[in-house]
Scaffold this active site. Sequence first.
Site, PDB file in Angstrom:
ATOM      1  CD  GLU A 222      11.273   8.347  -0.183  1.00 50.83           C
ATOM      2  OE1 GLU A 222      10.715   8.405  -1.292  1.00 50.83           O
ATOM      3  OE2 GLU A 222      11.724   7.289   0.298  1.00 50.83           O
ATOM      4  CE  LYS A 224       2.134   4.911   4.809  1.00 46.38           C
ATOM      5  NZ  LYS A 224       1.251   4.666   3.685  1.00 46.38           N
ATOM      6  NE  ARG A 229       5.837   0.680  -1.871  1.00 40.57           N
ATOM      7  CZ  ARG A 229       6.314  -0.052  -0.875  1.00 40.57           C
ATOM      8  NH1 ARG A 229       5.540  -0.336   0.155  1.00 40.57           N
ATOM      9  NH2 ARG A 229       7.560  -0.497  -0.909  1.00 40.57           N
ATOM     10  NE  ARG A 244       0.952  -3.729   0.768  1.00 42.02           N
ATOM     11  CZ  ARG A 244       0.541  -3.414   1.974  1.00 42.02           C
ATOM     12  NH1 ARG A 244       0.595  -2.166   2.378  1.00 42.02           N
ATOM     13  NH2 ARG A 244       0.042  -4.315   2.768  1.00 42.02           N
ATOM     14  CD  GLU A 269       1.566   5.598  -2.600  1.00 44.00           C
ATOM     15  OE1 GLU A 269       2.585   4.972  -2.213  1.00 44.00           O
ATOM     16  OE2 GLU A 269       0.451   5.469  -2.057  1.00 44.00           O
ATOM     17  CE  LYS A 391       2.364   1.299   8.410  1.00 39.49           C
ATOM     18  NZ  LYS A 391       1.501   0.510   7.527  1.00 39.49           N
TER      19      LYS A 391
END
Lengths: 520, 336
Positions: A222, A224, A229, A244, A269, A391
């Site tokens: 996906e 980023k 977040r 987050r 996000e 990531k």
Amino acid sequence: MRAFAELLERLLFAPGRNAKISLLRACFTTEPDPERGLALAAIAGALDFPGAKSATLRELTARRVDSELFDLSYDFVGDLAETIALIWPAQGDDPPALPEVIDALRAAKRSEIPGLIENWLDRSDPSTRLALVKLLTGGLRVGASLRLAKLALAEMGLVDVNEIEEIWHGLQPPYAGLFAWLEGNGERPTPGEAPVFRPVMLAHPVEPPDLEKVDWSAFRAEQKFDGIRVQIVATGQETRLYSRAAEDISAAFPDILAAIDFHAVLDGELLVIRGGVVAPFSELQQRLNRKSTTAAMQREFPAGIMLYDMLFEGAEDIRSLGFDARRARLEAWFARTQPARMQLSPLIGFGSIHDLAALREAARDEHSEGLMLKRGDAPYVAGRPKGLWWKWKRAPLNLDAVLMYAQRGHGKRSSFYSDYTFGVWTEEGELVPVAKAYSGYTDEELNFIDRWVRNHTINRFGPVREVEKSLVFELGFDAAQLSSRHKSGIALRFPRILRLRTDKPAEEADRLETVRGMIS
Amino acid sequence: MHPHPETWLKPTPSGLYCVPGDFYIDPLRAVPRAVITHGHSDHARPGHAQVLATPETLAIMRARMGEERAGSALQSLAYHEALKLNDVTVRLVPAGHVLGSAQVVMEHRGSRAVVSGDYKRQPDPTCAPFEPVRCDVFVTEATFGLPVFRHPSPAGEIGRLLKSHALFPERTHVVGAYSLGKSQRLIAMLREAGYDAPVYLHGAHANLCALYEKLGVKLGDLRPATAAQKAQLKGAMVLAPPSAVGERWGQRLEDPVVAQASGWMRIRQRAKASGIELPLIISDHADWDDLLATIKETQAPEIWVTHGAEEALIRACTLMQIRARALSLIGYGEEE
């Protein structure tokens, strides 16, 4: 209070993580309730005392100490709490107990608080004073994170730390129920149907050797996205939007809250999304760090959420399912519910890691930080488990900039000049600031820069020193953006120091037009 | 009318110069005649033609730099003895800093100036205590000249060291301390507190400890750490220069508790930044309260500040309605 002060002092000087955990565990095991719970609350930053702010303490100190002597001392020590603790003229031997302090502050009228604090400071030795001031001002950076405290609790109760993480956000100081459970004297406290934050799953960065080692065919990719977040918690009755870090940011995003009419816990996000198109981070920034928002702001910078994952559907906890299964549930739910202001984060099909490398490089144009790679069979696990999520950020940009200003840091860097402002040259040959950076140097480099700053100061503005424009640094950053806040008209995203360029003359540092060319 | 000391005592690039006596006090470069307050290297520099100091300071200078570099002609002056140098009478009075440390008391035509050198007021079993002298100008150091520096009781700090030693009996306690003065004071205080096991010394400390013993300061059972086996040092007390403690020398010890004895340990983040696990606030310099108390005891209407945090001390003098100025002599370190 003395035991708490001693704990803080020993935590600060304890050389490693294990030593800190044993110190914390010893405190939780030997101190009674509510002392241990209050100590835990202090480390967690869960105690707030309106009416006892640093300004109150400064005023109190100003009544007892000459202001010029205070300023000279503060400049030397670098940390306000420590300066007050050390400079306070009385030397007492009868410090208040921690619960006494907290109860008295809660019961006191605002106007009574300074008198209480003054009396406590008079009764205490310097270590206790420091603990007291840190506690009051909430600046309890003690060299031990909440995570270490949770690990100590887990050791104490012989339970997995994730069991504590899972219930943590439903607990209140002084945590008597938690301690009772850990000591085998009570049930595990559970949040039930309360809209609490659930610990999030995080990713490891991909390092070059991983590219060859990992079997990427088991992974899904996906974007980023470059926002923040968030976690949506909706119980059907109540709704929350959490960052987050478990901070409740609902009040600043009424537009998002209004769009939630379902029962689920979702991971996503937060972005500014206009007509389905994601805007750069600088636009979202207009809406961050605000307690509330205006209708105009909501119109100009419409918030939206790119959904990544589903933790609960209704009251059903689906975190133990694999990513693919959760994704299927999320997609089906999304098709049924059609929630406003939300989109599904698209899965990116790929044949090999080489396809992904190309996508990663293109990420900058899509206001994305790079790629996320998630194992198809990975359950949703709190923390940063190895090998499940990765990531892969796009390569950083860099430039050479000149040091312009330096300021003392906080916490462990409080007596060093560790916060820097860097500039680049305009066509007129003038330096304009483009970035502030506080990280990326080694301890030796910090010592060198600190000494350099002290020896090359040309001007002082309060805590800030202007320095000779001759030291060049190579900075790394993720993106350059237009900004009306800076004189240069540009702001860099995630700037950090890559290296010191003592070999490079300042005139050869980068020009503003070069940086303009990097704007995405 | 007595001549004001500013007419006969002048700051120069070589250091503070007494005009009618034709000598420098703790000169920063080689001069024909020097009066030395104590043996630390930023005050006692080599290469002067004539040197006047206490017998102990001269012995320390000889031991540290060798007979020749200590000076061409060394003249000793015991505490309180008067010596006429041209039109100035000089006396050396205990400063309580390290063994042999002295204040320089100068009288010229009825006016009296006292140069403190470095000094402290806390008890120290290894040297004579500071004696305040009434004067017209008191020239003071200000190493810890900020109100955040208040040294706790040294016995209490030694107690913390011994408590840690009892808590971690298997770990070597390595204490960073300057080799002249601090090292011997720590050993003597450990002995006073009843610690009579051997103390192990880094090579830099051994010679000066031997010299202290020769000069009558009893330090008990001392052994070289360098020759000792790692296993022997398990649970032992080791003294080393601050620079060696954090470096390879200290690291080769097994799981050491790294301590450091210094007034700077008062500032936590400084202690933390130098990798110290057990900071001990033990200083051979006067703390803020003692600087102010001493200034009052000398009854001097005027204070000159040589080195350290001059600005704050001058401000405090102003608040006490005492004239004060900075001499801005550079070259004296933060060494203790």
